[in-house]
Design a protein around this motif. Sequence first.
Motif, PDB file in Angstrom:
ATOM      1  N   GLN A  33     -39.456  24.748  62.836  1.00 25.88           N
ATOM      2  CA  GLN A  33     -39.050  23.637  63.706  1.00 25.88           C
ATOM      3  C   GLN A  33     -37.699  23.956  64.342  1.00 25.88           C
ATOM      4  OE1 GLN A  33     -40.885  20.764  64.079  1.00 25.88           O
ATOM      5  NE2 GLN A  33     -42.428  21.733  62.785  1.00 25.88           N
ATOM      6  N   PRO A  34     -37.458  23.425  65.551  1.00 24.80           N
ATOM      7  CA  PRO A  34     -36.102  23.584  66.100  1.00 24.80           C
ATOM      8  C   PRO A  34     -35.098  23.010  65.101  1.00 24.80           C
ATOM      9  CG  PRO A  34     -37.572  22.544  67.709  1.00 24.80           C
ATOM     10  CD  PRO A  34     -38.342  22.645  66.422  1.00 24.80           C
ATOM     11  N   LEU A  35     -33.924  23.612  65.010  1.00 28.58           N
ATOM     12  CA  LEU A  35     -32.901  23.119  64.082  1.00 28.58           C
ATOM     13  C   LEU A  35     -32.664  21.631  64.311  1.00 28.58           C
ATOM     14  CD1 LEU A  35     -30.019  25.751  64.222  1.00 28.58           C
ATOM     15  CD2 LEU A  35     -31.410  25.172  62.218  1.00 28.58           C
ATOM     16  N   ALA A  36     -32.536  20.886  63.230  1.00 28.99           N
ATOM     17  CA  ALA A  36     -32.159  19.466  63.349  1.00 28.99           C
ATOM     18  C   ALA A  36     -30.670  19.408  63.681  1.00 28.99           C
ATOM     19  CB  ALA A  36     -32.430  18.768  62.026  1.00 28.99           C
ATOM     20  N   PRO A  37     -30.217  18.319  64.325  1.00 21.47           N
ATOM     21  CA  PRO A  37     -28.786  18.187  64.631  1.00 21.47           C
ATOM     22  C   PRO A  37     -27.911  18.443  63.401  1.00 21.47           C
ATOM     23  CG  PRO A  37     -29.996  16.447  65.730  1.00 21.47           C
ATOM     24  CD  PRO A  37     -31.000  17.193  64.879  1.00 21.47           C
ATOM     25  N   SER A  38     -28.261  17.904  62.244  1.00 19.23           N
ATOM     26  CA  SER A  38     -27.404  18.059  61.061  1.00 19.23           C
ATOM     27  C   SER A  38     -27.368  19.495  60.536  1.00 19.23           C
ATOM     28  CB  SER A  38     -27.879  17.122  59.956  1.00 19.23           C
ATOM     29  OG  SER A  38     -29.229  17.423  59.636  1.00 19.23           O
ATOM     30  N   HIS A  39     -28.340  20.310  60.923  1.00 18.68           N
ATOM     31  CA  HIS A  39     -28.359  21.701  60.451  1.00 18.68           C
ATOM     32  C   HIS A  39     -27.896  22.693  61.508  1.00 18.68           C
ATOM     33  CE1 HIS A  39     -29.919  20.663  56.571  1.00 18.68           C
ATOM     34  NE2 HIS A  39     -30.926  20.013  57.103  1.00 18.68           N
ATOM     35  N   GLY A  40     -27.372  22.176  62.642  1.00 20.25           N
ATOM     36  CA  GLY A  40     -26.702  23.083  63.577  1.00 20.25           C
ATOM     37  C   GLY A  40     -27.296  23.222  64.951  1.00 20.25           C
ATOM     38  N   PHE A  41     -28.178  22.321  65.363  1.00 21.72           N
ATOM     39  CA  PHE A  41     -28.799  22.423  66.686  1.00 21.72           C
ATOM     40  C   PHE A  41     -27.758  22.663  67.775  1.00 21.72           C
ATOM     41  CE2 PHE A  41     -29.997  20.577  70.740  1.00 21.72           C
ATOM     42  CZ  PHE A  41     -31.229  21.139  70.961  1.00 21.72           C
ATOM     43  N   PRO A  42     -27.946  23.571  68.731  1.00 18.86           N
ATOM     44  CA  PRO A  42     -29.184  24.343  68.913  1.00 18.86           C
ATOM     45  C   PRO A  42     -29.171  25.724  68.236  1.00 18.86           C
ATOM     46  CG  PRO A  42     -27.789  24.603  70.847  1.00 18.86           C
ATOM     47  CD  PRO A  42     -27.043  23.690  69.899  1.00 18.86           C
ATOM     48  N   LEU A  43     -28.002  26.155  67.736  1.00 23.58           N
ATOM     49  CA  LEU A  43     -27.941  27.509  67.191  1.00 23.58           C
ATOM     50  C   LEU A  43     -26.922  27.575  66.059  1.00 23.58           C
ATOM     51  CD1 LEU A  43     -29.176  30.378  68.127  1.00 23.58           C
ATOM     52  CD2 LEU A  43     -26.842  30.865  68.882  1.00 23.58           C
ATOM     53  N   ARG A  44     -27.294  28.264  64.980  1.00 20.12           N
ATOM     54  CA  ARG A  44     -26.362  28.458  63.881  1.00 20.12           C
ATOM     55  C   ARG A  44     -26.436  29.899  63.406  1.00 20.12           C
ATOM     56  NH1 ARG A  44     -27.954  25.442  58.481  1.00 20.12           N
ATOM     57  NH2 ARG A  44     -25.988  26.401  57.881  1.00 20.12           N
ATOM     58  N   ALA A  45     -25.391  30.333  62.735  1.00 20.37           N
ATOM     59  CA  ALA A  45     -25.452  31.613  62.045  1.00 20.37           C
ATOM     60  C   ALA A  45     -26.120  31.380  60.699  1.00 20.37           C
ATOM     61  CB  ALA A  45     -24.042  32.155  61.840  1.00 20.37           C
ATOM     62  N   VAL A  46     -26.889  32.344  60.232  1.00 22.34           N
ATOM     63  CA  VAL A  46     -27.334  32.361  58.836  1.00 22.34           C
ATOM     64  C   VAL A  46     -26.924  33.713  58.266  1.00 22.34           C
ATOM     65  CG1 VAL A  46     -29.333  32.408  57.285  1.00 22.34           C
ATOM     66  CG2 VAL A  46     -29.139  30.612  59.003  1.00 22.34           C
ATOM     67  N   VAL A  47     -26.101  33.642  57.231  1.00 24.22           N
ATOM     68  CA  VAL A  47     -25.561  34.851  56.594  1.00 24.22           C
ATOM     69  C   VAL A  47     -26.116  34.918  55.179  1.00 24.22           C
ATOM     70  CG1 VAL A  47     -23.447  36.075  55.933  1.00 24.22           C
ATOM     71  CG2 VAL A  47     -23.455  34.642  57.998  1.00 24.22           C
ATOM     72  N   PRO A  48     -27.301  35.500  55.020  1.00 25.71           N
ATOM     73  CA  PRO A  48     -27.939  35.525  53.700  1.00 25.71           C
ATOM     74  C   PRO A  48     -27.078  36.278  52.686  1.00 25.71           C
ATOM     75  CG  PRO A  48     -29.520  36.090  55.404  1.00 25.71           C
ATOM     76  CD  PRO A  48     -28.156  36.120  56.041  1.00 25.71           C
ATOM     77  N   GLY A  49     -27.080  35.787  51.470  1.00 25.77           N
ATOM     78  CA  GLY A  49     -26.323  36.455  50.409  1.00 25.77           C
ATOM     79  C   GLY A  49     -24.903  35.952  50.268  1.00 25.77           C
ATOM     80  N   TRP A  50     -24.440  35.187  51.255  1.00 21.07           N
ATOM     81  CA  TRP A  50     -23.090  34.613  51.185  1.00 21.07           C
ATOM     82  C   TRP A  50     -23.195  33.113  50.957  1.00 21.07           C
ATOM     83  CZ3 TRP A  50     -18.243  36.549  54.000  1.00 21.07           C
ATOM     84  CH2 TRP A  50     -18.161  37.942  53.930  1.00 21.07           C
ATOM     85  N   TYR A  51     -22.170  32.568  50.324  1.00 18.81           N
ATOM     86  CA  TYR A  51     -22.121  31.110  50.200  1.00 18.81           C
ATOM     87  C   TYR A  51     -22.207  30.485  51.590  1.00 18.81           C
ATOM     88  CZ  TYR A  51     -21.127  31.379  45.214  1.00 18.81           C
ATOM     89  OH  TYR A  51     -21.229  31.610  43.859  1.00 18.81           O
ATOM     90  N   GLY A  52     -22.626  29.220  51.608  1.00 18.63           N
ATOM     91  CA  GLY A  52     -22.995  28.532  52.838  1.00 18.63           C
ATOM     92  C   GLY A  52     -21.929  28.445  53.916  1.00 18.63           C
ATOM     93  N   MET A  53     -20.664  28.500  53.534  1.00 16.21           N
ATOM     94  CA  MET A  53     -19.597  28.262  54.528  1.00 16.21           C
ATOM     95  C   MET A  53     -19.605  29.277  55.660  1.00 16.21           C
ATOM     96  SD  MET A  53     -18.254  30.085  51.828  1.00 16.21           S
ATOM     97  CE  MET A  53     -18.539  31.811  52.201  1.00 16.21           C
ATOM     98  N   ALA A  54     -20.226  30.454  55.426  1.00 13.38           N
ATOM     99  CA  ALA A  54     -20.256  31.484  56.473  1.00 13.38           C
ATOM    100  C   ALA A  54     -21.373  31.240  57.493  1.00 13.38           C
ATOM    101  CB  ALA A  54     -20.425  32.871  55.839  1.00 13.38           C
ATOM    102  N   SER A  55     -22.344  30.416  57.122  1.00 16.82           N
ATOM    103  CA  SER A  55     -23.487  30.156  58.015  1.00 16.82           C
ATOM    104  C   SER A  55     -23.124  29.035  58.986  1.00 16.82           C
ATOM    105  CB  SER A  55     -24.725  29.805  57.183  1.00 16.82           C
ATOM    106  OG  SER A  55     -25.153  30.936  56.458  1.00 16.82           O
ATOM    107  N   VAL A  56     -22.279  29.372  59.936  1.00 14.95           N
ATOM    108  CA  VAL A  56     -21.664  28.375  60.830  1.00 14.95           C
ATOM    109  C   VAL A  56     -22.712  27.703  61.724  1.00 14.95           C
ATOM    110  CG1 VAL A  56     -19.972  28.038  62.687  1.00 14.95           C
ATOM    111  CG2 VAL A  56     -19.444  29.573  60.754  1.00 14.95           C
TER     112      VAL A  56
END
Length: 379
Positions: A187-210
Motif C-alpha cells: 500500500q502507499p505509505l500512510a501519512p503517519s509512516h512517512g507519506f509519500p517517501l521515507r528511508a528504510v535502513v534495515p538493521g538499524w534502530y528506527g531513528m535512521a529510517s527517516v
Amino acid sequence: MNATASPESATATQPFAGLILRDKEPENLEFPFATLNGFITTNEQFFVRSHFAVPKLDAATWRLKLEGLVERPCEFILEELLKLRTRTVAATIECAGNNRIFLSPKVDGLQWELGAVGNAEWTGVPLAAVLERAGVQPGAVEVVFEGADSGKLAKPPSPGNIHYAHSIPLAKAFTSDVLLVHTMNGQPLAPSHGFPLRAVVPGWYGMASVKWLQRIVLVDRPFRGYFKTADYTYWEQRPGLPMQLLPVTENEAKAQIARPAPRELVPADSIYRVHGAAWAGEATVTQVQVSTDGGATWEKANLLSTPVPHAWQFWEFHWRTPAQPGRSTLMARALDSRGRVQPLQRDPHRGSYVISHSVPIEVEVSKRAAGGGPEPFDI
Ligand SMILES: Nc1nc2c(c(=O)[nH]1)N[C@H]1C(S)=C(S)[C@@H](COP(=O)(O)O)O[C@H]1N2
Ligand SMILES: [Mo]
C-alpha cells in the motif's frame, strides 16, 4: 469500526484501533506485542513513533532534493521516483526506546513496553541507485536524510525550530537493502509512516529510517544534528578507551516473548506454548533460549523458519507449567551470528536507549486459567 458508527463516534477519531496510545500529540502508538500472529505486521498495527506533528504533504507539489557532495544536485518529483526500478525487502524496525517501561529506576521518554517494533515488506528505490544517478563526490562520508516535519523541542539544549534529520555512513547507504520507500505491505505509505517517501535502513534502530523525506545531503564529516548528538545517544565503555557518548546505530540481538504477556494468567500443570520473535539487526539470530525460572536455567527454543536478512524470526517453546499456583518469571534471549549473546542485565550507562537486555516477564500460574496456549500462527 462497525458499519453503523457515526463519524462523531469515539472509534471514528481513532484510526489505529488495537494500538496502545503512548502519546497523543504528536501521535505515538504501540503495537500490542501479545497479539503477534504473523511474520508481517499490518499497516494498521504497525507502531508509530513521531517527534513532531505529521506534515501535510501533497503528492503533486512534494519534491525530493539531492545535494551536498554530489556531481549533479537534483530534484525528483514523486511520479519520477515511482517509475524507477524498485526493490522489496522484509525488514524489522525497532525503536531504540522499545522496552523502556521495564527500566528501573524509570527514565524519561515514551514508556514503550514490547511493541515499538514491527516487521513490514518495504518497496522502494534503492538509495544506491539514486546516489549513482547524482554521482558521489570524493570526500563524501555520510548521507543525511531530512524529514519535512519540524518543531521545537521541549528538552534542552534546544536549537529552536528544527527538522527531524538523521544520517548513515556512505558504506551503509550503498548496501542493497537501504531503500527510499513509497510502498509498505503493498500500500502507499500512510501519512503517519512517512507519506509519500521515507528511508528504510534495515538493521538499524528506527531513528535512521527517516519519514517524510524532503532532502538528502552528502557530507564530508559525520553529521552532528540534534537527533545524532543531543538525542539518540548512549554511553558505552569500549575496551581500551575512556567512556564515549555514541550515536545509536545498529540493532542489538534481541528475543521478545509475545505470549504469555506480562501478568498473564497461565494454567497450572499443563503445556503452554511460549512464543515470540527475535531479531539481530545486520546479523542473524542463530539460537533463542528460554528460562522459566528467572534466568537460573535456560533451554533451547525452536526457531520456526529459515532466517530472512534484517527481519525478525519467530520461535516457540513448550513449557510444562508448575503444578502449584504461584508466580513464574519467564525470559528469552537471542544469540547471533556475530557471537553476540543477549545480556541479562541492563548496562546502566546506556541511559534511555538501546534497551536490549532480556526483560523478565512475570506471569501468574493459576488453577483457574483456561487451558492451553494459543494456536500456532501463520509464519
Ligand atoms: N521525519 C521523521 N522520521 C522519523 C521519525 C520522526 O519523528 N520524524 N521518527 C523515527 C523513529 S525514532 C522511529 S522508531 C521510526 C518509526 O517509524 P514508524 O512510525 O513508521 O513506525 O521513524 C523514524 N523516522
Ligand atoms: Mo525510535
